[in-house]
Design a protein around this motif. Structure first.
Motif, mmCIF file in Angstrom:
data_model
loop_
_atom_site.group_PDB
_atom_site.id
_atom_site.type_symbol
_atom_site.label_atom_id
_atom_site.label_comp_id
_atom_site.label_asym_id
_atom_site.label_seq_id
_atom_site.Cartn_x
_atom_site.Cartn_y
_atom_site.Cartn_z
ATOM 1 N N ALA A 215 0.978 -0.971 0.214
ATOM 2 C CA ALA A 215 0.032 -0.305 -0.062
ATOM 3 C C ALA A 215 0.975 1.176 0.143
ATOM 4 O O ALA A 215 0.822 2.185 -0.190
ATOM 5 C CB ALA A 215 -1.121 0.049 1.262
ATOM 6 N N SER A 216 1.923 1.407 0.698
ATOM 7 C CA SER A 216 3.260 2.429 0.401
ATOM 8 C C SER A 216 3.186 2.666 -0.562
ATOM 9 O O SER A 216 3.631 3.669 -0.905
ATOM 10 C CB SER A 216 3.639 2.197 2.271
ATOM 11 O OG SER A 216 5.042 1.599 2.002
ATOM 12 N N ILE A 217 3.627 1.884 -1.456
ATOM 13 C CA ILE A 217 4.601 1.641 -2.508
ATOM 14 C C ILE A 217 3.709 2.298 -3.241
ATOM 15 O O ILE A 217 4.001 3.211 -4.525
ATOM 16 C CB ILE A 217 5.319 0.637 -2.392
ATOM 17 C CG1 ILE A 217 6.360 0.218 -1.799
ATOM 18 C CG2 ILE A 217 5.424 0.367 -4.243
ATOM 19 C CD1 ILE A 217 7.091 -2.022 -1.468
ATOM 20 N N GLU A 218 2.646 1.846 -3.688
ATOM 21 C CA GLU A 218 1.282 2.508 -4.211
ATOM 22 C C GLU A 218 1.365 3.964 -4.235
ATOM 23 O O GLU A 218 1.295 4.697 -5.149
ATOM 24 C CB GLU A 218 0.145 1.824 -4.073
ATOM 25 C CG GLU A 218 0.027 0.135 -4.676
ATOM 26 C CD GLU A 218 -1.576 -0.595 -4.167
ATOM 27 O OE1 GLU A 218 -2.284 0.478 -4.104
ATOM 28 O OE2 GLU A 218 -1.422 -1.871 -5.093
ATOM 29 N N LYS A 219 1.794 4.553 -3.070
ATOM 30 C CA LYS A 219 1.097 5.952 -2.578
ATOM 31 C C LYS A 219 3.474 7.070 -3.357
ATOM 32 O O LYS A 219 2.117 7.536 -2.918
ATOM 33 C CB LYS A 219 1.189 6.542 -1.323
ATOM 34 C CG LYS A 219 -0.091 5.477 -1.105
ATOM 35 C CD LYS A 219 0.076 5.956 0.882
ATOM 36 C CE LYS A 219 -1.555 5.494 0.530
ATOM 37 N NZ LYS A 219 -0.821 5.286 2.624
ATOM 38 N N MET A 220 3.947 5.585 -3.321
ATOM 39 C CA MET A 220 4.969 6.862 -4.223
ATOM 40 C C MET A 220 5.222 6.631 -5.024
ATOM 41 O O MET A 220 4.726 6.503 -6.307
ATOM 42 C CB MET A 220 5.990 5.398 -3.661
ATOM 43 C CG MET A 220 6.036 5.776 -2.812
ATOM 44 S SD MET A 220 7.389 3.905 -2.237
ATOM 45 C CE MET A 220 7.414 3.375 -0.121
ATOM 46 N N LYS A 221 5.794 7.722 -5.192
ATOM 47 C CA LYS A 221 6.629 8.551 -6.736
ATOM 48 C C LYS A 221 7.259 7.224 -7.183
ATOM 49 O O LYS A 221 8.036 6.389 -7.754
ATOM 50 C CB LYS A 221 7.476 9.344 -7.012
ATOM 51 C CG LYS A 221 6.889 11.127 -6.700
ATOM 52 C CD LYS A 221 8.639 12.159 -6.670
ATOM 53 C CE LYS A 221 7.568 13.520 -6.782
ATOM 54 N NZ LYS A 221 8.990 14.227 -6.722
ATOM 55 N N LYS A 222 7.219 7.516 -9.328
ATOM 56 C CA LYS A 222 7.649 5.526 -9.792
ATOM 57 C C LYS A 222 8.386 6.657 -10.094
ATOM 58 O O LYS A 222 9.238 8.203 -10.030
ATOM 59 C CB LYS A 222 6.796 6.692 -11.098
ATOM 60 C CG LYS A 222 7.200 5.792 -12.743
ATOM 61 C CD LYS A 222 6.781 5.278 -13.544
ATOM 62 C CE LYS A 222 7.386 4.428 -14.984
ATOM 63 N NZ LYS A 222 7.277 3.289 -14.820
ATOM 64 N N GLY A 223 10.010 5.783 -9.645
ATOM 65 C CA GLY A 223 11.065 5.431 -9.858
ATOM 66 C C GLY A 223 11.783 6.242 -8.919
ATOM 67 O O GLY A 223 12.569 6.402 -8.586
#
Ligand code: NAI
Length: 345
Positions: A215-223
């Motif tokens: 879930a937290s990774i989904e909120k992160m910027k690409k790259g």
């Protein structure tokens, strides 16, 4: 003479403790094995066990040590998530080394970051092979990018200074934000969504376990570049791998890994690694793994040895009033007897 059973002793431990931790009152028994329920027996006849990050100091081990007459657990590290401090309370005092070189860890995080974003690990291998091509080595400037720091204690703050030195914008999250620090604190959500680089510098607790997850990774910027020099279990490694495979995570630099206990600190080069997840992560071109070496500088080693020795001496000379004691009760009832120079129990 205070007899110390020194578990998980490596060559650099023995060298630094012989040089900086030796006093006429302490006798070290250096043991290569880790402390576990099976090896606790080796502490029989010792007053102290000296342990590191991957020794097991759970309730069963503590009970055995207590029966053998051990009265002090001296951690030669800062983190203590591997010790059941609550269970030790009232039986065995627990001391640690709260700060030995926060610079060592913060500088290692910076080394990993630069290596990753400028592809130094790739370039090094190429030029050693007389391959002078630079195709595929394009990195990115850190200047002007946003670093999100989770945990603004001793190490986190030094890493913040380093990032500012690069001209990065710094935002941070801490469960206990430092007042008047000049740090821009934001919520975790905001940190995840704004950061180009995320660096973990908080302790491992029930609350922080797997704080980097699907879930937290989904909120992160690409790259996004994720750095972990804190504790492996802050990251759900399966989710990290999925994020890398999905091209969401640009790079991951890991000095710690959740399942490192039976892998790190040993030469396994002649063996088949029985950890599919770690093998897969290491096989990724944008993942750099170092094996929990962020602390490993000469300055840190000498501080660890000196502080551990003086922690041990203080407990025996001051009748159980130990320097750098990890007192379960202080945390739970919000008063500190130690500060009044009273025994924790
Ligand atoms: P510190 O105690 O000075 O700072 C920890 C910070 O984390 C504090 O500001 C605290 O308020 C914050 N924090 C606590 N709970 C939090 C939460 N739920 N969410 C966000 N922040 C939270 O510790 P220090 O010396 O800066 O070390 C940080 C970590 O680095 C240690 O816990 C240890 O696990 C790791 N470490 C790793 C080493 C290595 O060789 N890789 C060596 C030394 C430490």
């Amino acid at each position: 003479m205070i007899r110390v059973a020194f578990f998980d002793a490596k060559e650099y431990d023995t060298r630094s403790f012989e040089q900086y931790g030796k006093t006429e009152d302490i006798e070290y028994k250096f043991l290569e094995t880790k402390l576990t329920e099976d090896t606790a027996e080796l502490a029989r006849g010792s007053d102290v066990v000296c342990v590191f990050v991957n020794d097991t100091v759970n309730a069963a081990v503590i009970d055995k040590l207590y029966d053998f007459g051990v009265r002090l657990i001296a951690l030669r590290c800062a983190g203590y998530n591997n010790v059941d401090v609550e269970h030790a309370f009232g039986k065995i005092h627990v001391v640690h080394v709260p700060a030995y070189s926060p610079y060592a860890v913060a500088e290692h995080a910076a080394a990993l970051l630069l290596t990753s974003v400028r592809r130094i690990h790739k370039a090094y291998n190429r030029t050693r092979d007389f391959n002078f091509s630079i195709s595929g080595l394009a990195g990115f400037d850190l200047h002007g990018k946003t670093a999100g720091i989770i945990g603004t204690g001793k190490i986190g703050r030094i890493f913040i200074d380093i990032c500012r030195g690069f001209g990065m914008n710094v935002i941070a999250y801490d469960a206990y934000p430092a007042k008047d620090s000049g740090i821009e604190y934001v919520s975790l959500e905001e940190l995840f969504s704004r950061s180009d680089v995320i660096s973990l510098h908080c302790p491992l607790t029930d609350e922080t376990r797997h704080m980097i997850n699907k879930a937290s990774i989904e909120k992160m910027k690409k790259g996004v570049v994720i750095l972990n020099t804190s504790r492996g279990a802050l990251i759900d490694a399966e989710a990290l791998l999925e994020g890398i495979k999905a091209r969401k995570i640009g790079a991951a630099c890991l000095d710690v890994y959740e399942e490192e206990a039976d892998i790190f600190f040993e030469d396994r080069s002649g063996h088949i690694l029985n950890d599919e997840l770690l093998s897969r992560l290491i096989s990724m071109p944008n993942v750099i793994v170092t094996s929990h070496q962020a602390f490993l500088t000469e300055e840190a080693l000498s501080n660890i040895a000196q502080t551990t020795a003086s922690n041990i001496i203080s407990c025996f000379e001051n009748d159980g009033i130990c320097d750098n004691e990890l007192c379960y009760r202080c945390g739970s009832i919000g008063e500190c007897r130690k500060e009044r120079r009273q025994r924790c129990f």
